[in-house]
Design a protein around this motif. Structure first.
Motif, PDB file in Angstrom:
ATOM      1  N   ALA A 391      37.850  42.537  47.792  1.00 13.78           N
ATOM      2  CA  ALA A 391      38.875  41.874  46.974  1.00 13.78           C
ATOM      3  C   ALA A 391      38.694  42.239  45.501  1.00 13.78           C
ATOM      4  O   ALA A 391      39.660  42.544  44.794  1.00 13.78           O
ATOM      5  N   ALA A 392      37.433  42.256  45.059  1.00 10.07           N
ATOM      6  CA  ALA A 392      37.161  42.598  43.656  1.00 10.07           C
ATOM      7  C   ALA A 392      37.588  44.034  43.381  1.00 10.07           C
ATOM      8  O   ALA A 392      38.158  44.348  42.334  1.00 10.07           O
ATOM      9  N   GLN A 393      37.317  44.896  44.362  1.00 12.82           N
ATOM     10  CA  GLN A 393      37.681  46.315  44.255  1.00 12.82           C
ATOM     11  C   GLN A 393      39.204  46.466  44.116  1.00 12.82           C
ATOM     12  O   GLN A 393      39.701  47.216  43.282  1.00 12.82           O
ATOM     13  N   THR A 394      39.949  45.701  44.929  1.00 15.24           N
ATOM     14  CA  THR A 394      41.420  45.782  44.929  1.00 15.24           C
ATOM     15  C   THR A 394      41.993  45.550  43.540  1.00 15.24           C
ATOM     16  O   THR A 394      42.895  46.260  43.117  1.00 15.24           O
ATOM     17  N   VAL A 395      41.489  44.547  42.847  1.00 12.05           N
ATOM     18  CA  VAL A 395      42.108  44.231  41.562  1.00 12.05           C
ATOM     19  C   VAL A 395      41.594  45.102  40.413  1.00 12.05           C
ATOM     20  O   VAL A 395      42.266  45.224  39.392  1.00 12.05           O
ATOM     21  N   SER A 396      40.421  45.690  40.579  1.00 16.58           N
ATOM     22  CA  SER A 396      39.897  46.448  39.437  1.00 16.58           C
ATOM     23  C   SER A 396      40.119  47.954  39.557  1.00 16.58           C
ATOM     24  O   SER A 396      39.911  48.687  38.583  1.00 16.58           O
ATOM     25  N   GLU A 397      40.585  48.390  40.709  1.00 16.36           N
ATOM     26  CA  GLU A 397      40.772  49.820  40.939  1.00 16.36           C
ATOM     27  C   GLU A 397      41.696  50.462  39.889  1.00 16.36           C
ATOM     28  O   GLU A 397      42.792  49.962  39.636  1.00 16.36           O
ATOM     29  N   GLY A 398      41.219  51.528  39.306  1.00 14.70           N
ATOM     30  CA  GLY A 398      42.044  52.277  38.347  1.00 14.70           C
ATOM     31  C   GLY A 398      42.240  51.563  37.018  1.00 14.70           C
ATOM     32  O   GLY A 398      43.086  51.965  36.217  1.00 14.70           O
ATOM     33  N   LYS A 399      41.487  50.481  36.792  1.00 18.25           N
ATOM     34  CA  LYS A 399      41.639  49.761  35.521  1.00 18.25           C
ATOM     35  C   LYS A 399      40.289  49.636  34.836  1.00 18.25           C
ATOM     36  O   LYS A 399      39.250  49.801  35.473  1.00 18.25           O
ATOM     37  N   THR A 400      40.311  49.330  33.565  1.00 14.99           N
ATOM     38  CA  THR A 400      39.053  49.071  32.869  1.00 14.99           C
ATOM     39  C   THR A 400      38.744  47.588  32.990  1.00 14.99           C
ATOM     40  O   THR A 400      39.581  46.742  32.664  1.00 14.99           O
ATOM     41  N   VAL A 401      37.543  47.298  33.496  1.00 16.52           N
ATOM     42  CA  VAL A 401      37.144  45.890  33.595  1.00 16.52           C
ATOM     43  C   VAL A 401      36.481  45.481  32.288  1.00 16.52           C
ATOM     44  O   VAL A 401      35.469  46.043  31.885  1.00 16.52           O
ATOM     45  N   LEU A 402      37.075  44.504  31.613  1.00 18.00           N
ATOM     46  CA  LEU A 402      36.560  44.090  30.305  1.00 18.00           C
ATOM     47  C   LEU A 402      35.582  42.933  30.426  1.00 18.00           C
ATOM     48  O   LEU A 402      34.717  42.738  29.580  1.00 18.00           O
ATOM     49  N   LEU A 403      35.744  42.160  31.466  1.00 17.58           N
ATOM     50  CA  LEU A 403      34.880  40.984  31.627  1.00 17.58           C
ATOM     51  C   LEU A 403      34.935  40.541  33.079  1.00 17.58           C
ATOM     52  O   LEU A 403      35.974  40.646  33.733  1.00 17.58           O
ATOM     53  N   LYS A 404      33.796  40.040  33.558  1.00 17.46           N
ATOM     54  CA  LYS A 404      33.743  39.570  34.939  1.00 17.46           C
ATOM     55  C   LYS A 404      32.913  38.303  34.954  1.00 17.46           C
ATOM     56  O   LYS A 404      31.881  38.233  34.264  1.00 17.46           O
ATOM     57  N   GLN A 405      33.357  37.322  35.707  1.00 21.18           N
ATOM     58  CA  GLN A 405      32.584  36.078  35.771  1.00 21.18           C
ATOM     59  C   GLN A 405      32.576  35.561  37.212  1.00 21.18           C
ATOM     60  O   GLN A 405      33.617  35.501  37.859  1.00 21.18           O
ATOM     61  N   THR A 408      30.518  30.124  42.505  1.00 18.26           N
ATOM     62  CA  THR A 408      30.174  30.199  43.930  1.00 18.26           C
ATOM     63  C   THR A 408      31.389  30.577  44.768  1.00 18.26           C
ATOM     64  O   THR A 408      31.281  31.324  45.725  1.00 18.26           O
ATOM     65  N   GLU A 409      32.555  30.070  44.395  1.00 15.91           N
ATOM     66  CA  GLU A 409      33.757  30.352  45.197  1.00 15.91           C
ATOM     67  C   GLU A 409      34.769  31.221  44.481  1.00 15.91           C
ATOM     68  O   GLU A 409      35.707  31.706  45.082  1.00 15.91           O
ATOM     69  N   THR A 410      34.593  31.349  43.161  1.00 16.82           N
ATOM     70  CA  THR A 410      35.649  31.974  42.368  1.00 16.82           C
ATOM     71  C   THR A 410      35.113  33.099  41.501  1.00 16.82           C
ATOM     72  O   THR A 410      34.078  32.952  40.843  1.00 16.82           O
ATOM     73  N   MET A 411      35.845  34.214  41.500  1.00 16.13           N
ATOM     74  CA  MET A 411      35.503  35.315  40.605  1.00 16.13           C
ATOM     75  C   MET A 411      36.674  35.523  39.662  1.00 16.13           C
ATOM     76  O   MET A 411      37.823  35.456  40.089  1.00 16.13           O
ATOM     77  N   GLN A 412      36.382  35.741  38.376  1.00 15.72           N
ATOM     78  CA  GLN A 412      37.460  36.054  37.452  1.00 15.72           C
ATOM     79  C   GLN A 412      37.172  37.404  36.797  1.00 15.72           C
ATOM     80  O   GLN A 412      36.036  37.688  36.414  1.00 15.72           O
ATOM     81  N   ILE A 413      38.213  38.207  36.730  1.00 19.71           N
ATOM     82  CA  ILE A 413      38.060  39.554  36.171  1.00 19.71           C
ATOM     83  C   ILE A 413      39.172  39.781  35.154  1.00 19.71           C
ATOM     84  O   ILE A 413      40.346  39.539  35.447  1.00 19.71           O
ATOM     85  N   VAL A 414      38.782  40.231  33.972  1.00 23.15           N
ATOM     86  CA  VAL A 414      39.789  40.579  32.970  1.00 23.15           C
ATOM     87  C   VAL A 414      39.886  42.103  32.927  1.00 23.15           C
ATOM     88  O   VAL A 414      38.875  42.786  32.753  1.00 23.15           O
ATOM     89  N   THR A 415      41.086  42.621  33.121  1.00 16.45           N
ATOM     90  CA  THR A 415      41.258  44.073  33.149  1.00 16.45           C
ATOM     91  C   THR A 415      42.301  44.542  32.147  1.00 16.45           C
ATOM     92  O   THR A 415      43.140  43.768  31.696  1.00 16.45           O
ATOM     93  N   LYS A 416      42.229  45.807  31.874  1.00 14.15           N
ATOM     94  CA  LYS A 416      43.236  46.461  31.026  1.00 14.15           C
ATOM     95  C   LYS A 416      43.689  47.713  31.769  1.00 14.15           C
ATOM     96  O   LYS A 416      42.873  48.428  32.342  1.00 14.15           O
ATOM     97  N   GLU A 417      44.998  47.936  31.783  1.00 12.61           N
ATOM     98  CA  GLU A 417      45.537  49.143  32.436  1.00 12.61           C
ATOM     99  C   GLU A 417      44.987  50.366  31.702  1.00 12.61           C
ATOM    100  O   GLU A 417      44.920  50.377  30.467  1.00 12.61           O
ATOM    101  N   ASN A 418      44.631  51.406  32.459  1.00 13.75           N
ATOM    102  CA  ASN A 418      44.160  52.627  31.798  1.00 13.75           C
ATOM    103  C   ASN A 418      45.325  53.424  31.250  1.00 13.75           C
ATOM    104  O   ASN A 418      46.414  53.343  31.736  1.00 13.75           O
TER     105      ASN A 418
END
Ligand code: ADP
Ligand code: ASP
Ligand code: MG
Length: 418
Positions: A391-405, A408-418
């Motif tokens: 799931a993490a791979q799906t949302v970050s693929e082809g993008k720059t990950v600026l922050l990840k947190q 236990t149940e929740t992951m948050q990822i901030v991305t920027k389009e390349n």
């Protein structure tokens, strides 16, 4: 009693209104309270009227006429006969709006906003009520402002539960089809207030709570609550059954299919919430109810676009502690900037925020006096409940990950389009 809520998308044109009639035929309408939103994008159109009014724009009248034309076309499609009483009834509401625009003296933006924007729901429920009568269903049109009492925090009013409970319990009795407005309330001087944009789901929950309703159904343009917004995720799948807790989490992180304030009153009285398709009303949809072992067993994705990622650090390498953090948050609150994610270390602090009202540049000027402030515009915040690597791979693929947190149940990822 059962409470049904129909949102703007379900009543956006004559076909939509006719469909509401069909849904009621299938789902039943005895001992039902319908909560209805403004038609289609009427609330946005009324916001333009408000803007034109305050800017004294030459476009003011045209923006009102546009809304009139839109509703008039729906009336013509539904009733054909221009002498039908509904035309006069709707016209009267428009006259009230025009009277207000011509005579208002209040400079209070939020007060004026609520008096104007509320017309969308007043008109939609008038049309719906007349149409149901036209089709042979007896209805009771209820002015919600006589029932839901709030403080005078216009545009984001808080419900006075005690008064509201008293009004609803003693005055809504009829077994016929009751129709009322979502989103609106009134203050102690009987001026109209609103509960915050998209607030009609919440109205349905308020009534359900006060009526000890059997259930609430919110009728949507999707099959129910899905594990992602189908607009952004092709393979989104339906969640058949979720707990209040899961629904609150999803709504909190931004799954817009349920307004976040809706769940709490329902959970308190264990009133089930059905989220169903107004296109296929016989399908089961999602039921939100009590329980901890219910679905989802799959990752759920929530996307928030157009976010700002703001890293702050101290100018002199001093720590960022409670004292500065509380000051930073006070400022975000003052500038009406919503904080969606926080991450801090000894000398730096990052927040992902939403600047709905365009106030960030003003805030930046203040923050820059005390902190080194950077910012990254137009980033996307993904929240994944019940995450896994794929799931993490799906949302970050082809993008720059600026922050990840990670929680236990929740992951948050901030991305920027390349
Ligand atoms: P209403 O007409 O009641 O205002 P909304 O437009 O606010 O309805 O809510 C329905 C929309 O919510 C859908 O069209 C869909 O794009 C969006 N949505 C966001 N997240 C989800 C999700 N997890 N499941 C289903 N729909 C979602
Ligand atoms: N009509 C209001 C809005 O568009 C309330 C709602 O639809 O829930 O925000
Ligand atoms: Mg909506």
């Amino acid at each position: 009693m059962k409470v049904f809520k129909f949102g703007g998308a379900s009543v956006k044109d004559a076909a939509g209104i006719k469909n509401v009639y069909d849904v009621l035929q299938k789902a039943g309408y005895q001992d039902v309270l319908l909560v209805v939103s403004a038609m289609g994008k009427t609330t946005n159109a009324l916001e333009l009227v408000i803007k034109n009014y305050f800017e004294k724009s030459a476009e003011l009248n045209a923006s009102v006429q546009e809304i009139k034309k839109y509703h008039n076309q729906i009336l013509l499609d539904l009733f054909e006969d221009e002498n039908h009483a509904v035309f006069a009834a709707v016209n009267e509401h428009f006259s009230d709006l025009e009277y207000f625009l011509a005579h208002n003296k209040s400079p209070n933006y939020n007060f004026v906003y609520d008096q104007i924007v509320s017309m969308g729901e007043i008109i939609s429920t008038t049309i719906l009520s007349y149409y149901m009568n036209f089709m042979g269903i007896e209805t009771q049109w209820i002015d919600v402002r006589n029932f839901i009492k709030t403080n005078n925090n216009y545009r984001d009013a808080e419900v006075d539960w005690e008064l509201t409970q008293k009004n609803i319990a003693t005055n809504i009795k009829t077994k016929s089809l009751n129709i009322t407005q979502g989103f609106l309330g009134s203050d102690e001087n009987n001026f109209t207030t609103t509960l915050g944009r998209e607030g009609s789901d919440y109205t349905a929950a308020i009534f359900a709570y006060c009526l000890n309703a059997e259930s609430v159904t919110i009728w949507k343009d999707v099959p129910g609550v899905m594990n992602a917004d189908p607009r952004y995720f092709e393979n989104a799948s339906l969640l058949n059954q979720i707990s209040y807790r899961e629904a609150i989490e999803l709504a909190f992180y931004g799954a817009t299919v349920i307004h976040p304030k809706t769940l709490q009153p329902l959970q308190k009285k264990e009133i089930p919430l059905h989220v169903k398709s107004f296109i296929n009303p016989l399908l089961k949809g999602t039921v939100v109810s009590k329980g901890s072992t219910l679905e989802p067993f799959m990752p759920c994705f929530i996307v928030k676009r157009e976010q700002l990622l703001i890293p702050l650090s101290s100018i002199d390498f001093s720590f960022i502690m409670e004292e500065n953090i509380s000051e930073i948050f006070r400022l975000f609150h003052e500038f009406k900037i919503k904080v969606n994610l926080i991450q801090n270390s000894a000398i730096s602090f990052s927040v992902c925020v939403e600047d709905k009202f365009g106030n960030f540049k003003d805030l930046l000027a203040i923050l820059s006096k005390t902190f080194k402030v950077g910012y990254n515009e137009n980033v996307t915040l993904y929240t994944i409940r019940h995450f896994n690597d794929a799931a993490a791979q799906t949302v970050s693929e082809g993008k720059t990950v600026l922050l990840k947190q990670l929680g236990t149940e929740t992951m948050q990822i901030v991305t920027k389009e390349n």
